[in-house]
Design a protein around this motif. Structure first.
Motif, short mmCIF file in Angstrom:
data_model
loop_
_atom_site.label_atom_id
_atom_site.label_comp_id
_atom_site.label_asym_id
_atom_site.label_seq_id
_atom_site.Cartn_x
_atom_site.Cartn_y
_atom_site.Cartn_z
N TYR A 124 0.98 -1.14 -0.15
CA TYR A 124 0.14 -0.08 -0.05
C TYR A 124 0.74 1.05 -0.10
O TYR A 124 0.47 2.20 -0.46
N PHE A 125 2.00 1.07 0.61
CA PHE A 125 2.76 2.49 0.91
C PHE A 125 4.22 2.25 0.16
O PHE A 125 5.01 3.27 0.39
N ASN A 126 4.66 1.19 -0.35
CA ASN A 126 5.99 0.97 -0.81
C ASN A 126 6.84 1.27 0.20
O ASN A 126 8.19 1.68 -0.16
N ILE A 127 6.74 0.65 1.33
CA ILE A 127 7.71 0.95 2.58
C ILE A 127 8.06 -0.55 2.75
O ILE A 127 7.53 -1.50 2.86
N ASP A 128 9.64 -0.59 2.57
CA ASP A 128 10.23 -1.89 3.19
C ASP A 128 10.58 -1.93 4.60
O ASP A 128 11.06 -0.93 5.11
N VAL A 129 10.15 -3.03 5.25
CA VAL A 129 10.43 -3.31 6.64
C VAL A 129 11.31 -4.32 6.76
O VAL A 129 11.24 -5.49 6.17
N ASP A 130 12.16 -4.07 7.64
CA ASP A 130 13.32 -5.21 7.98
C ASP A 130 12.80 -6.16 8.95
O ASP A 130 12.65 -5.74 9.82
N LYS A 131 12.54 -7.31 8.80
CA LYS A 131 12.00 -8.36 9.49
C LYS A 131 12.71 -8.70 10.78
O LYS A 131 12.30 -9.07 11.86
N LYS A 132 14.20 -8.32 10.92
CA LYS A 132 15.24 -8.73 11.93
C LYS A 132 14.66 -7.98 13.40
O LYS A 132 15.07 -8.55 14.41
N TYR A 133 14.00 -7.05 13.15
CA TYR A 133 13.57 -6.22 14.41
C TYR A 133 12.36 -7.09 14.96
O TYR A 133 12.08 -6.66 16.31
N GLN A 134 12.00 -7.84 14.74
CA GLN A 134 10.81 -8.62 15.31
C GLN A 134 11.18 -9.64 16.15
O GLN A 134 10.90 -10.16 17.20
N LYS A 135 12.71 -9.78 16.02
CA LYS A 135 13.50 -10.89 16.81
C LYS A 135 14.38 -10.20 17.71
O LYS A 135 15.34 -10.90 18.62
N VAL A 136 14.77 -8.77 17.76
CA VAL A 136 15.72 -8.23 18.71
C VAL A 136 15.24 -8.15 20.07
O VAL A 136 13.78 -8.29 20.20
N ASP A 137 16.16 -7.88 21.12
CA ASP A 137 15.55 -7.89 22.42
C ASP A 137 15.08 -6.53 22.77
O ASP A 137 16.12 -5.59 23.02
N TRP A 138 13.97 -6.16 22.94
CA TRP A 138 13.58 -4.91 23.15
C TRP A 138 13.40 -4.47 24.53
O TRP A 138 13.00 -3.32 24.86
N SER A 139 13.83 -5.38 25.54
CA SER A 139 14.15 -4.98 26.80
C SER A 139 15.30 -4.35 27.15
O SER A 139 15.46 -3.78 28.14
N LYS A 140 16.53 -4.49 26.24
CA LYS A 140 17.55 -3.48 26.29
C LYS A 140 17.62 -2.17 26.27
O LYS A 140 16.74 -1.71 25.38
N ARG A 141 18.01 -1.39 27.09
CA ARG A 141 18.29 -0.07 26.98
C ARG A 141 19.63 0.48 26.86
O ARG A 141 20.59 -0.03 27.53
N PRO A 142 20.10 1.52 26.09
CA PRO A 142 18.90 2.48 25.47
C PRO A 142 18.69 1.88 24.12
O PRO A 142 19.73 0.80 23.62
N LEU A 143 17.33 2.01 23.69
CA LEU A 143 17.12 1.57 22.19
C LEU A 143 17.90 2.18 21.31
O LEU A 143 18.03 3.45 21.31
N LYS A 144 18.23 1.34 20.35
CA LYS A 144 19.10 1.67 19.31
C LYS A 144 18.24 2.68 18.11
O LYS A 144 17.17 2.61 18.13
N ASP A 145 18.87 3.63 17.36
CA ASP A 145 18.38 4.60 16.74
C ASP A 145 17.62 3.71 15.43
O ASP A 145 16.22 4.21 15.16
N ASP A 146 17.93 2.55 15.20
CA ASP A 146 17.04 1.77 14.14
C ASP A 146 16.11 1.20 14.46
O ASP A 146 15.04 1.12 13.90
N MET A 147 16.06 0.76 15.99
CA MET A 147 14.96 0.11 16.49
C MET A 147 13.70 1.07 16.85
O MET A 147 12.74 0.89 16.53
N ILE A 148 14.27 2.34 17.17
CA ILE A 148 13.25 3.42 17.28
C ILE A 148 12.65 3.64 16.09
O ILE A 148 11.12 3.77 15.88
N ALA A 149 13.20 3.91 14.85
CA ALA A 149 12.69 4.11 13.49
C ALA A 149 11.68 3.10 13.19
O ALA A 149 10.53 3.25 12.77
#
Length: 376
Positions: A124-149
């Motif tokens: 619908y929007f021609n946006i590419d999403v990297d699926k690797k972020y579905q498996k990263v550890d979201w409990s770690k801080r600080p969040l990386k810039d690419d994770m935030i994006a």
């Protein structure tokens, strides 16, 4: 989309005041189920008309303003594939979500095959999403810039996607069908996967004899105790296949565990003896102490019921093509079996069968009555 981190109770309360006048918002969650024993929400993304907010749940004590937003029936909450999110919010906030719109469920009514969010954003929007972020550890801080994006991108287009899908549903007269399914999805509850007996959640356990079931349960206890001790999800301790191999082979030594390739050398060094001990304990149990798999007594299917099931499945295949909906979503095998056993004589009787949807009766009621009238 412009975004803002929300890290205090005061910030969250102020954000929710801004959300109160909104007719629709997008909501998404990130969790750590791939990395921790007890999964938890690690980030809450909210999208309003022109801004996103990233709520850090580790820094918030009072979620009541957000719970009130979720429970407000005047605000549409757009999720994608909301089952995990709804269960997580029930577990941690004990909130019921009102006026939910699930874009993945909407796709099922529109016969969209590739309905992952990444596929929809590309289509619908021609946006590419990297699926690797579905498996990263979201409990770690600080969040990386690419994770935030990624987290902002996940929620930024949900409202626009809602508008596109809702318009298509309205055009084919299926919006009310989808809304019924949305409401049912919003009512699901969290289920603890670590309740005993553990084998109830293990695929294939129902086919095992009682002694093998005892071996399985003791091995699962080893896995879960180690997972809790190391704060890891159980699958990262040992796989289901590893456990089933040991259930079937019943190795009596660590060497035998390695011979059957049930565990890697590293795993065998850490857990091999524990598994062998568990197997020996299970094999030594008196027969009276062996577990049994709980069975749901199903009505015996006589030849007439089996004939109705066969006829209803054929009807479903034809209706699936006519309605352009996947057969298993249109009506699943368990519901077909229930209809065949009950043999309702009218659509009103069909509605009395537990689990049947109003939309299913509207879509298939006449076809079901016609099919049942032609078989015994």
């Amino acid at each position: 989309m412009v975004y803002q981190f929300v890290t205090t109770d005061k910030d969250l309360a102020q954000v929710c005041l801004k959300l109160e006048p909104c007719e629709i918002i997008g909501v998404d969650l990130e969790a750590d189920s791939m990395h921790c024993f007890s999964e938890k929400i690690c980030l809450i993304q909210i999208a309003g008309p022109d801004q996103a907010w990233l709520v850090d749940p580790f820094l918030i004590n009072d979620f009541s303003p957000f719970s009130q937003i979720l429970a407000n029936p005047e605000i549409i909450k757009v999720f994608h594939g909301s089952d995990f999110d709804v269960r997580s919010l029930d577990r941690e906030l004990s909130v019921e979500i009102e006026n939910l719109f699930d874009t993945e469920i909407a796709c099922r009514f529109l016969n969209i095959k590739a309905r992952g969010l990444g596929a929809l954003l590309k289509s619908y929007f021609n946006i590419d999403v990297d699926k690797k972020y579905q498996k990263v550890d979201w409990s770690k801080r600080p969040l990386k810039d690419d994770m935030i994006a990624y987290s902002v991108g996940d929620v930024a287009t949900l409202v626009e996607l809602h508008d596109l899908l809702k318009d298509r549903l309205e055009k084919i007269g299926r919006l009310a069908w989808a809304e019924e399914e949305f409401d049912l999805q919003a009512r699901v509850k969290y289920e603890n996967n670590h309740l005993r007996p553990l084998f109830k959640k293990f695929k294939g356990a129902g086919k095992l004899d009682n002694r093998s079931l005892a071996v399985l349960e003791h091995l699962l206890e080893v896995r879960i105790s180690q997972a809790e001790k190391k704060d890891l999800p159980p699958f990262k301790i040992m796989s289901n296949q590893s456990i089933m191999t040991m259930v079937q082979r019943r190795p009596t030594s660590v060497e035998a565990v390695l011979k059957h390739r049930a565990l890697s050398p590293k795993q065998a060094g850490m857990y091999g003896q524990l598994c062998v001990n568990a197997i020996q304990t299970a094999l030594a149990l008196p027969h009276r102490e062996l577990p049994s798999y709980p069975r749901t007594r199903m009505p015996r299917k006589n030849s007439q019921v089996l004939g109705r099931i066969d006829a209803l499945k054929k009807m479903r295949e034809t209706a699936s093509q006519t309605l352009a909906m996947e057969p298993g979503f249109l009506i699943n095998n368990n519901m077909i079996a229930a209809v065949a056993a009950d043999k309702p004589s009218s659509p009103d009787d069909l509605l009395q069968i537990p689990g049947i949807r109003n939309w299913q009766v509207e879509a298939l009621g006449g076809k079901i009555m016609d099919t049942l009238s032609r078989v015994q």
